[in-house]
Design an enzyme around this catalytic site. Structure first.
Site, PDB file in Angstrom:
ATOM      1  N   THR A  69       0.850  -1.184   0.000  1.00  0.00           N
ATOM      2  CA  THR A  69       0.000   0.000   0.000  1.00  0.00           C
ATOM      3  C   THR A  69       0.886   1.234   0.000  1.00  0.00           C
ATOM      4  OG1 THR A  69      -1.850   1.063   1.146  1.00  0.00           O
ATOM      5  CG2 THR A  69      -0.107   0.180   2.507  1.00  0.00           C
ATOM      6  N   THR A  70       0.270   2.369  -0.132  1.00  0.00           N
ATOM      7  CA  THR A  70       0.967   3.645   0.043  1.00  0.00           C
ATOM      8  C   THR A  70       0.075   4.576   0.849  1.00  0.00           C
ATOM      9  OG1 THR A  70       2.134   3.448  -2.080  1.00  0.00           O
ATOM     10  CG2 THR A  70       2.005   5.635  -1.093  1.00  0.00           C
TER      11      THR A  70
END
Length: 272
Positions: A69-70
């Site tokens: 994810t970011t």
């Protein structure tokens, strides 16, 4: 609990739920000092024994699934910005392209989620409950630092049981804007800029070069979108949309959910 006290009821401190769920008491008593509260866990006499039963390795159950994810957050003079992509992955499968990775906890507090989605959502719900109960008992909201300490202390009790929760708590309290990072092993840090997830190195490359505390609101929005875009461009586990939240003295506001592609075309135009 607070609702029992308000209604003048005595339920013995334990909520009865039908089904085969085991209720393990002592979680909140040990970590939060609140007697009689409990949490539902998967079927099994003891949560630690249940998790040990899922052995990993050649002779056990393999549950290692890659995920990424970011998420990012930073403070500036007009509040706190939280942003994240929306792609949820499970191994090589894009499980959901439009998930929520910035979760409201209280009216003055949001948290980014990185790690196992189920773990993150469960513990954010527990934290939201405790923030509300604290406010009912003390007639004032819990500070962001207090919420971070509460979550870190609770998660520490489950250290070694394969929880995966990495969150950045973004809020505004009586001390002003605040930003705290909490990990599932009990780690707790405070700072001005955080990025968490597999795409965080790419997001940091933009944040480190363009972040300023005295940015305008529009500059802060553009920086958050650009940082998430660069991470999704390089990191296969990140993608989808960009969710953007702004926390101010009056509370949090969801600014937008935008597709990545317009940001891509904007960046390409700027390079010409």
């Amino acid at each position: 609990m607070a609702l029992e006290e308000v209604c003048g009821l005595d339920l013995g401190g334990v909520c009865k739920f039908p089904g085969r769920h085991q209720l393990v008491s002592g979680l909140c008593h040990a970590s939060l000092g609140l007697e009689g509260t409990c949490i539902a866990v998967p079927p099994g006499a003891d949560p630690a024994e249940f998790m040990r039963g899922l052995r990993r390795g050649r002779d056990g159950v393999k549950m290692e699934l890659g995920h990424g994810t970011t998420t990012l957050a930073f403070k500036f003079k007009h509040g706190v910005i939280a942003a994240a992509d929306t792609r949820s992955s499970c191994g090589n499968l894009v499980f959901c392209p439009a998930s929520e990775k910035v979760i409201p906890v209280h009216r003055h507090l949001v948290g980014t989620t990185s790690g196992t989605s189920a773990d993150c959502f469960v513990w954010k719900r527990i934290l939201a409950r405790e923030c509300r109960l604290y406010e009912l008992r003390n007639n004032r909201p819990l500070t962001v630092a207090g919420a971070a300490k509460l979550l870190a202390s609770t998660l520490y009790l489950y250290k070694g049981l394969d929880l995966c929760v990495a969150t950045t708590l973004c809020g505004w309290d009586r001390h002003g804007p605040a930003l705290h990072y909490v990990y599932s092993d009990g780690t707790r840090m405070t700072g001005d800029v955080f990025s968490v997830g597999s795409g965080s190195p790419y997001a940091y490359s933009i944040l480190d070069s363009e972040y300023r505390y005295d940015m305008t609101v529009e500059e802060a929005y553009a920086l958050a979108r650009r940082a998430v875009y660069h991470a999704t461009h390089r990191d296969a586990y990140s993608g989808g949309n960009v969710d953007l939240y702004h926390v101010t003295e009056s509370g949090w506001v969801k600014v937008s959910r935008e597709d990545i592609f317009p940001v891509y075309y904007q960046v390409q135009e700027e390079k010409k």
